[in-house]
Design an enzyme around this catalytic site. Structure first.
Site, PDB file in Angstrom:
ATOM      1  CB  CYS A 133      -1.033   0.090   1.320  1.00 24.65           C
ATOM      2  SG  CYS A 133      -1.970  -1.513   1.236  1.00 24.65           S
TER       3      CYS A 133
ATOM      4  CG  HIS B 116      -3.402   3.156   2.173  1.00 26.25           C
ATOM      5  ND1 HIS B 116      -3.817   2.694   0.915  1.00 26.25           N
ATOM      6  CD2 HIS B 116      -3.299   2.136   2.797  1.00 26.25           C
ATOM      7  CE1 HIS B 116      -4.243   1.553   0.937  1.00 26.25           C
ATOM      8  NE2 HIS B 116      -3.753   1.058   2.016  1.00 26.25           N
TER       9      HIS B 116
ATOM     10  CG  ASN C 295      -6.831  -1.196   1.027  1.00 21.70           C
ATOM     11  OD1 ASN C 295      -6.065  -0.715   0.127  1.00 21.70           O
ATOM     12  ND2 ASN C 295      -6.097  -1.815   2.347  1.00 21.70           N
TER      13      ASN C 295
END
Ligand code: UT7
Length: 309
Positions: A111, A236, A266
């Protein structure tokens, strides 16, 4: 020598998977997913390959920055779901773009991948080794998800985002960056032998908030900027509760945090460039604004970047 952001682009698969669709697949509910994560729906790539998604996002960023593929010096692609073990997906995108001979490689930082890529792009540009660099975050996480594991399958989605950076004689857009990794914490988030994402969610949650708070403070200090001077934070998009906790720790109102997790879930390395693109196009970032970006993910990896857009 400064680094400027001159273009952004995204690709989001057409197919939408809602929480109600997931209710039919695993023992979960829209209510649980919404209250625990803030996710309402996510995009799932059906026909689209990761190379296709990354190429489409790259084309849009190049068009936005009025740049042709052959003008590029470097293509960096961040992903945890590459098309193949090798060649690098960046090379497949380079071929699709017809960016003849352009230096291209993948990075694996989950990520935090886009921020790692931004940091590398900024270093190449400031060292005078590259003038135009495309950084792409792209993921086909639907292939890395165990669709029988309700604790993870509700969290992730597919997509791609790209940002075109260019050298500039003027002041830099990239004011400060700091990246970290700590492999001894691997077991909190990793791919098992079958390639499926496994996560210790509750522990990871705490590490995410703490590590992003610390690294945000570090870059702000490096650039001598106070939290309240920030116009927008692009975090994020892993969990809206993580974002809210980070806002509280940094003493900033929630409204200063860009959130689109309800639409996409996500998307790992794609999450920040997608959010940056949408924030710019929605007019939430204007030239001259201070923008803070931060991420944490598998590795573990984490980092932050401060921009004056
Ligand atoms: O992108 C990289 C960074 N990612 C992160 O940082 C993610 C960090 N972690 C999180 O976002 C959260 O921990 C999760 C969203 C993964 C989980 O939320 P949570 O509030 O920490 O829930 P939990 O794991 O503590 O589980 C609570 C309960 C459990 O049941 P019991 O043991 O209390 O009976 C789970 O079995 O919720 C249950 N549960 C579910 N229930 C319905 C877990 N997944 C689901 C589900 N639907 N999908």
């Amino acid at each position: 020598m400064g680094t400027k952001i001159v273009g952004t682009g995204v690709y989001l698969p057409k197919s939408v998977l809602t929480n109600f669709d997931l209710e039919k697949m695993v023992d979960t509910s829209d209510e649980w997913i919404m209250t625990r994560t803030g996710i309402k729906e996510r995009r799932i790539a059906k026909e689209e390959t990761i190379t296709h998604m990354a190429t489409q996002a790259a084309k849009e960023a190049l068009k936005d920055g009025s740049t042709s593929p052959e003008e590029l010096d470097l293509i960096i692609l961040a992903t945890l779901t590459p098309e193949k073990r090798f060649p690098a997906t960046a090379c497949l995108v380079q071929a699709q773009l017809e960016a003849k001979g352009v230096y291209s490689f993948d990075i694996s930082a989950a990520c935090s991948g886009f921020l790692y890529g931004l940091d590398i792009a900024d270093s190449f540009i400031k060292a005078g080794k590259a003038k135009k660099v495309l950084v792409i975050g792209a993921e086909k996480l639907s292939e890395a998800v165990d669709w029988e594991d309700r604790s993870t399958c509700v969290l992730f989605g597919d997509g791609a985002g790209a940002v075109l950076f260019e050298n500039s004689e003027d002041e830099s857009d990239v004011l400060a960056t700091k990246m970290y990794s700590e492999g001894s914490l691997e077991e909190l988030l990793y791919a098992d032998k079958c390639g499926y994402i496994r996560m210790k969610g509750r522990e990871l949650f705490k590490v995410a908030v703490r590590s992003m708070e610390e690294v945000c403070r570090e870059v702000l200090e490096k650039a001598n900027v106070k939290p309240e001077e920030i116009s927008l934070v692009i975090p994020h998009q892993a969990n809206v509760r993580i974002i809210n906790a980070l806002a509280e720790k940094l003493g900033l109102p929630k409204e200063k945090f860009y959130v689109n997790i309800h639409k996409y879930g996500n998307t790992s390395a794609a999450s920040i460039p997608i959010a940056l693109h949408e924030a710019i196009k929605e007019g939430k970032i204007k030239r001259g604004d201070l923008v803070l970006m931060t991420a944490m993910g598998g590795g573990l990896t984490w980092g932050a970047a401060l921009l004056r857009y």
